[in-house]
Design an enzyme around this catalytic site. Structure first.
Site, PDB file in Angstrom:
ATOM      1  CE  LYS A   1      -4.244   1.137   2.507  1.00 19.47           C
ATOM      2  NZ  LYS A   1      -4.885   0.971   3.823  1.00 19.47           N
TER       3      LYS A   1
HETATM    4  C1  E4P Z   1      -8.063   2.238   3.719  1.00 18.05           C
HETATM    5  O1  E4P Z   1      -7.454   1.296   3.292  1.00 18.05           O
HETATM    6  C2  E4P Z   1      -7.927   2.810   5.058  1.00 18.05           C
HETATM    7  O2  E4P Z   1      -7.301   1.860   5.882  1.00 18.05           O
HETATM    8  C3  E4P Z   1      -9.217   3.123   5.721  1.00 18.05           C
HETATM    9  O3  E4P Z   1     -10.323   2.721   4.962  1.00 18.05           O
HETATM   10  C4  E4P Z   1      -9.290   4.483   6.314  1.00 18.05           C
HETATM   11  O4  E4P Z   1     -10.534   4.611   6.954  1.00 18.05           O
HETATM   12  P1  E4P Z   1     -10.853   5.763   8.020  1.00 18.05           P
HETATM   13  O5  E4P Z   1     -11.108   7.021   7.282  1.00 18.05           O
HETATM   14  O6  E4P Z   1     -12.085   5.275   8.729  1.00 18.05           O
HETATM   15  O7  E4P Z   1      -9.659   5.842   8.924  1.00 18.05           O
END
Ligand code: E4P
Length: 219
Positions: free
Chosen positions: A87
């Site tokens: 990622k």
């Molecule tokens: C995406 O891969 C992130 O880990 C995640 O969806 C972020 O979500 P949040 O805005 O609830 O922290």
């Protein structure tokens, strides 16, 4: 549409996996920190535990913000397990890194995407997944779902193969709307996934079926 769970919590991952509908897991440094996981060794061990629990793509995020650092980290992460997807944040060096990984056959998920332009760059660089953060867009009173719709239209028009991974999901409604608008994947907390189960008419209907069955079996 694939279902990923957005957590580093092993018991939540297990619970979702036992439903039989889980296709993968996304994590991020905040989710790891929430579980008290820190240090390269501990973090890597945790990724391996997740990979051994779920048969699907597991996103593991780099911490570096420069190209060289991302390449070193991403290669190490990719070697942990064949299901790891590296990622990478949507920044200039991140785009370069995604292209580099793509050329080397290392799969990537481009994270922190908040605009159609960023989604185009991610696809051009060869990201396997693009993660638009719908909840965080809603948080600032814009429309997260509009972004999913725009990216979906652009990717269809242009024939991009990058999968749209609707992230930062906060509600079951986000999941349903993502499906309607053409997201390939959603990643959501367990609560939002389980929220899809709920309907009062199901509860009322089931109670009635069981009560009728009970009446006959008593007579
Ligand atoms: C995406 O891969 C992130 O880990 C995640 O969806 C972020 O979500 P949040 O805005 O609830 O922290």
């Amino acid at each position: 549409m694939k279902f990923f769970i957005d957590t580093a919590n092993l018991s939540e991952i297990n619970e979702a996996n036992e439903l039989g509908i889980l296709d993968g897991v996304t994590t991020n440094p905040s989710l790891m920190a929430k579980e008290g996981i820190s240090g390269e060794e501990e973090v890597n061990e945790h990724y391996i535990k997740i990979c051994n629990l779920v048969n699907g793509d597991i996103s593991a995020e780099v911490i570096s913000t420069n190209f060289e650092g991302m390449i070193i980290e991403g290669q190490k992460l990719a070697k942990l397990h064949e299901n790891i997807v590296v990622k990478v944040p949507m920044i200039k060096d991140g785009v370069k890194a995604i292209k580099w990984f793509s050329d080397k056959g290392i799969r990537t998920n481009c994270t922190l995407v908040f605009s159609p332009g960023q989604a185009i760059l991610a696809a051009k660089a060869g990201a396997d997944y693009v993660s638009p953060f719908v909840g965080r867009i809603d948080d600032i009173t814009w429309d997260g779902m509009e972004l999913i719709s725009q990216i979906s239209d652009i990717y269809t028009t242009q024939g991009y193969h990058t999968e749209i991974l609707a992230a930062s999901i906060r509600t079951p409604k986000h999941i349903v709307e993502s499906a309607e608008l053409g997201a390939d994947v959603i990643t959501a907390p367990l609560k939002s996934i389980l929220g899809l189960l709920n309907h009062p008419l199901t509860d009322i209907g089931l109670a009635k079926f069981l009560a009728d069955h009970e009446k006959v079996s008593k007579s």
